[in-house]
Design an enzyme around this catalytic site. Structure first.
Site, short mmCIF file in Angstrom:
data_model
loop_
_atom_site.label_atom_id
_atom_site.label_comp_id
_atom_site.label_asym_id
_atom_site.label_seq_id
_atom_site.Cartn_x
_atom_site.Cartn_y
_atom_site.Cartn_z
N ARG A 274 0.23 42.26 -14.93
CA ARG A 274 1.53 41.99 -15.50
C ARG A 274 2.26 43.27 -16.19
O ARG A 274 2.77 43.07 -17.31
CB ARG A 274 1.27 40.89 -16.72
CG ARG A 274 0.49 39.57 -16.15
CD ARG A 274 1.45 38.71 -14.88
NE ARG A 274 2.53 38.10 -15.71
CZ ARG A 274 2.30 36.87 -16.12
NH1 ARG A 274 1.30 36.26 -15.82
NH2 ARG A 274 3.32 36.07 -16.71
N ARG B 266 7.49 41.42 -20.62
CA ARG B 266 8.32 41.00 -21.73
C ARG B 266 7.93 42.27 -22.96
O ARG B 266 8.47 42.30 -23.94
CB ARG B 266 8.11 39.80 -22.43
CG ARG B 266 9.02 38.70 -21.49
CD ARG B 266 8.88 37.50 -22.04
NE ARG B 266 7.69 36.81 -21.43
CZ ARG B 266 7.04 35.65 -21.89
NH1 ARG B 266 7.82 34.92 -22.79
NH2 ARG B 266 6.19 35.18 -21.36
N ARG C 224 16.46 41.28 -18.82
CA ARG C 224 16.18 39.95 -18.85
C ARG C 224 17.31 39.47 -19.54
O ARG C 224 17.65 38.27 -19.69
CB ARG C 224 14.98 39.62 -19.21
CG ARG C 224 13.84 39.52 -18.17
CD ARG C 224 14.16 38.41 -17.20
NE ARG C 224 13.42 37.26 -17.98
CZ ARG C 224 14.09 36.14 -18.51
NH1 ARG C 224 15.47 36.31 -18.54
NH2 ARG C 224 13.32 35.20 -19.12
N ASP D 274 6.82 36.48 -8.73
CA ASP D 274 5.81 35.49 -9.44
C ASP D 274 5.04 34.61 -8.37
O ASP D 274 5.62 34.65 -7.10
CB ASP D 274 6.65 34.35 -10.30
CG ASP D 274 5.65 33.75 -10.92
OD1 ASP D 274 5.16 34.34 -12.09
OD2 ASP D 274 5.29 32.84 -10.74
N TYR E 119 -0.19 24.40 -9.93
CA TYR E 119 0.83 24.28 -10.53
C TYR E 119 1.83 23.09 -9.59
O TYR E 119 2.55 22.45 -10.46
CB TYR E 119 1.91 25.72 -10.54
CG TYR E 119 1.30 26.47 -11.40
CD1 TYR E 119 1.73 26.59 -12.74
CD2 TYR E 119 0.47 27.71 -11.18
CE1 TYR E 119 1.14 27.41 -13.71
CE2 TYR E 119 0.02 28.35 -12.14
CZ TYR E 119 0.35 28.58 -13.43
OH TYR E 119 -0.03 29.28 -14.52
O1 1CP Z 1 3.88 43.46 -13.47
C1 1CP Z 1 3.56 42.22 -13.14
O2 1CP Z 1 2.42 41.95 -12.98
C2 1CP Z 1 4.73 41.33 -13.07
C3 1CP Z 1 4.66 40.59 -11.78
C4 1CP Z 1 4.22 39.19 -12.26
C5 1CP Z 1 2.99 38.45 -11.70
C6 1CP Z 1 1.83 39.63 -10.95
C7 1CP Z 1 4.82 38.11 -12.81
C8 1CP Z 1 6.15 38.04 -13.57
N1 1CP Z 1 3.78 37.12 -12.70
C9 1CP Z 1 2.80 37.36 -12.07
C10 1CP Z 1 1.71 36.43 -11.62
C11 1CP Z 1 1.30 34.94 -12.29
N2 1CP Z 1 2.27 34.26 -12.71
C12 1CP Z 1 0.06 34.67 -12.21
C13 1CP Z 1 -1.18 35.38 -12.21
C14 1CP Z 1 -1.40 36.41 -12.96
C15 1CP Z 1 -2.10 35.78 -14.31
O3 1CP Z 1 -3.07 34.88 -14.12
O4 1CP Z 1 -1.42 35.99 -15.33
C16 1CP Z 1 0.51 33.54 -12.77
C17 1CP Z 1 -0.88 32.34 -13.37
C18 1CP Z 1 1.75 33.16 -13.10
C19 1CP Z 1 2.45 32.08 -13.41
C20 1CP Z 1 3.44 32.25 -14.57
N3 1CP Z 1 4.66 32.81 -14.25
C21 1CP Z 1 3.28 32.38 -15.83
C22 1CP Z 1 1.87 32.05 -16.69
C23 1CP Z 1 1.95 30.88 -17.33
C24 1CP Z 1 0.91 30.30 -17.31
O5 1CP Z 1 0.64 29.25 -16.69
O6 1CP Z 1 -0.10 30.70 -18.02
C25 1CP Z 1 4.44 32.71 -16.45
C26 1CP Z 1 4.74 32.93 -18.00
C27 1CP Z 1 5.36 33.03 -15.42
C28 1CP Z 1 6.67 33.54 -15.41
C29 1CP Z 1 6.76 34.97 -15.43
N4 1CP Z 1 6.12 35.69 -14.31
C30 1CP Z 1 6.35 37.11 -14.54
C31 1CP Z 1 7.12 37.32 -15.86
C32 1CP Z 1 7.39 38.49 -16.23
C33 1CP Z 1 7.37 35.94 -16.19
C34 1CP Z 1 7.89 35.38 -17.61
C35 1CP Z 1 9.32 35.56 -17.41
C36 1CP Z 1 10.04 36.27 -18.39
O7 1CP Z 1 10.23 36.06 -19.59
O8 1CP Z 1 10.66 37.21 -17.88
#
Ligand code: 1CP
Length: 341
Positions: free
Chosen positions: A27, A31, A40, A76, A151
């Site tokens: 990640r 943010r 964003r 994502d 999910y």
């Molecule tokens: O640099 C990077 O790695 C960013 C790309 C990325 C990746 C690899 C994002 C952006 N999401 C993910 C993978 C992801 N998404 C996972 C697997 C990794 C992990 O275990 O953390 C999972 C479970 C998600 C699901 C998801 N999407 C979450 C997690 C929530 C939870 O259930 O715990 C969230 C917050 C999102 C939205 C999201 N995805 C990515 C970002 C930057 C965000 C936040 C949105 C924003 O505020 O801009």
């Protein structure tokens, strides 16, 4: 396609030991970076994921700001649900208005071709490769079948996983069929990413730890194995990250992934003993350690680099995604310390 100028990450994926330990952070675009928040402020997360040029811009931010040895595609794990005709909103956590819980719900899923239905991801891969100009390799990714389905079935992030575990225990054949279809979709999706140009892929089984080892072995492992084996055939190294239950590691390591991701709940030394010294490992600093002082970050980083020397090769990473409360200066310090260690 030409080779990246900084090939330390890919060398380690292939089992070699580059001069410096390669590092990237799960990640790493997100943010905690003011530069990401600035983008964003102008576009929603959904728009960002669907804009190849903006994806490329945020994908490169941590490469430019931190000096990491690999970029990970900005996207994502849940955008692939577009191929099923399922809408996800990010608030910022994902929410699915119509979760899929019954045989009737499952029968309505569309199983479209990811090359068409999420073609914008492959466009983003090509935009990232152009913008990177071979400075560092690009990692593509997907959620593992169980994590993606968690999910789809729960409708949101879950604590207890009661709906998906209910499905496993009540209707194992229905669940197995759904895992089978999801695995096939994810194979196509990762192969499409590789064809579009990613240099490696990571599979995130972020929620596998919701299961006990026996259930993981029966209901998840065979599908993960097929996913990894079929995607490896596309030619890019595969990193398998199974999070949340160190007891699953020995079983996960029976899968021939090129790299085994290690979460932060186990000492790296013990993890290497479990998977065997002939495997390549990735991990495993507790992301929250970055909320501590520089001296602690430096000490922990050096300990992990030292422990990693027992493995065939080691890619430094966090043991899960970076916290949005992280000071980018501390993340940069971590990268510098690992390169210097
Ligand atoms: O640099 C990077 O790695 C960013 C790309 C990325 C990746 C690899 C994002 C952006 N999401 C993910 C993978 C992801 N998404 C996972 C697997 C990794 C992990 O275990 O953390 C999972 C479970 C998600 C699901 C998801 N999407 C979450 C997690 C929530 C939870 O259930 O715990 C969230 C917050 C999102 C939205 C999201 N995805 C990515 C970002 C930057 C965000 C936040 C949105 C924003 O505020 O801009």
């Amino acid at each position: 396609m030409s080779a990246p100028q900084n090939d330390s990450f890919l060398l380690a994926c292939r089992g070699a030991r580059p001069a410096r330990t390669p590092i990237w952070l799960m990640r790493q675009a997100g943010r905690y970076l003011p530069e990401y928040r600035a983008i964003r402020a102008k576009v929603s997360f959904e728009e960002l994921c669907r804009s190849p040029e903006l994806c490329a811009e945020v994908t490169l931010q941590p490469v430019d700001i931190l000096g990491v040895d690999a970029a990970i595609l900005f996207s994502d794990i849940l955008v692939v649900l577009d191929a099923l005709g399922v809408d996800v909103v990010f608030d910022p956590s994902p929410r699915i208005a119509a979760p899929v819980r019954s045989a009737a719900d499952i029968s309505r899923l569309r199983w479209g071709d990811p090359r068409q239905e999420v073609g914008y991801v492959m466009d983003a891969v090509r935009a990232c490769k152009r913008a990177l100009a071979d400075r560092v390799p690009l990692i593509g990714f997907c959620g593992a079948p169980f994590t993606t389905l968690s999910y789809l079935v729960e409708g949101q992030t879950s604590r207890e996983f009661e709906h998906i575990k209910g499905l496993i225990f009540r209707e194992p054949a229905l669940f197995g069929g759904l895992m089978e279809s999801m695995t096939t979709l994810l194979i196509d999706y990762l192969r499409a990413q590789v064809e579009a140009g990613v240099d490696a892929v990571q599979i995130f089984d972020s929620w596998a730890g919701a299961l006990g080892p026996a259930d993981f072995r029966v209901h998840v492992l065979p599908h993960l194995r097929r996913l990894v084996e079929e995607v490896r055939g596309a030619g890019a190294p595969v990193i398998l990250f199974v999070r949340g239950n160190a007891n699953l590691l020995a079983d996960a390591a029976t899968i021939p992934a090129d790299v085994i991701g290690i979460d932060w709940t186990i000492d790296l030394q013990a993890a290497i003993a479990t998977v065997g010294p002939e495997r390549v490992v990735q991990g495993n600093l507790d992301p929250m350690a970055l909320l501590g002082p520089a001296a602690l970050v430096e000490r922990r980083a050096r300990e992990i680099v030292a422990a990693g020397r027992a493995a065939r090769a080691h890619i430094f990473n966090l043991g899960h995604g970076i916290s949005r409360h992280t000071d980018p200066g501390i993340a940069k310090l971590l990268v510098d310390v690992v390169h210097d260690a």
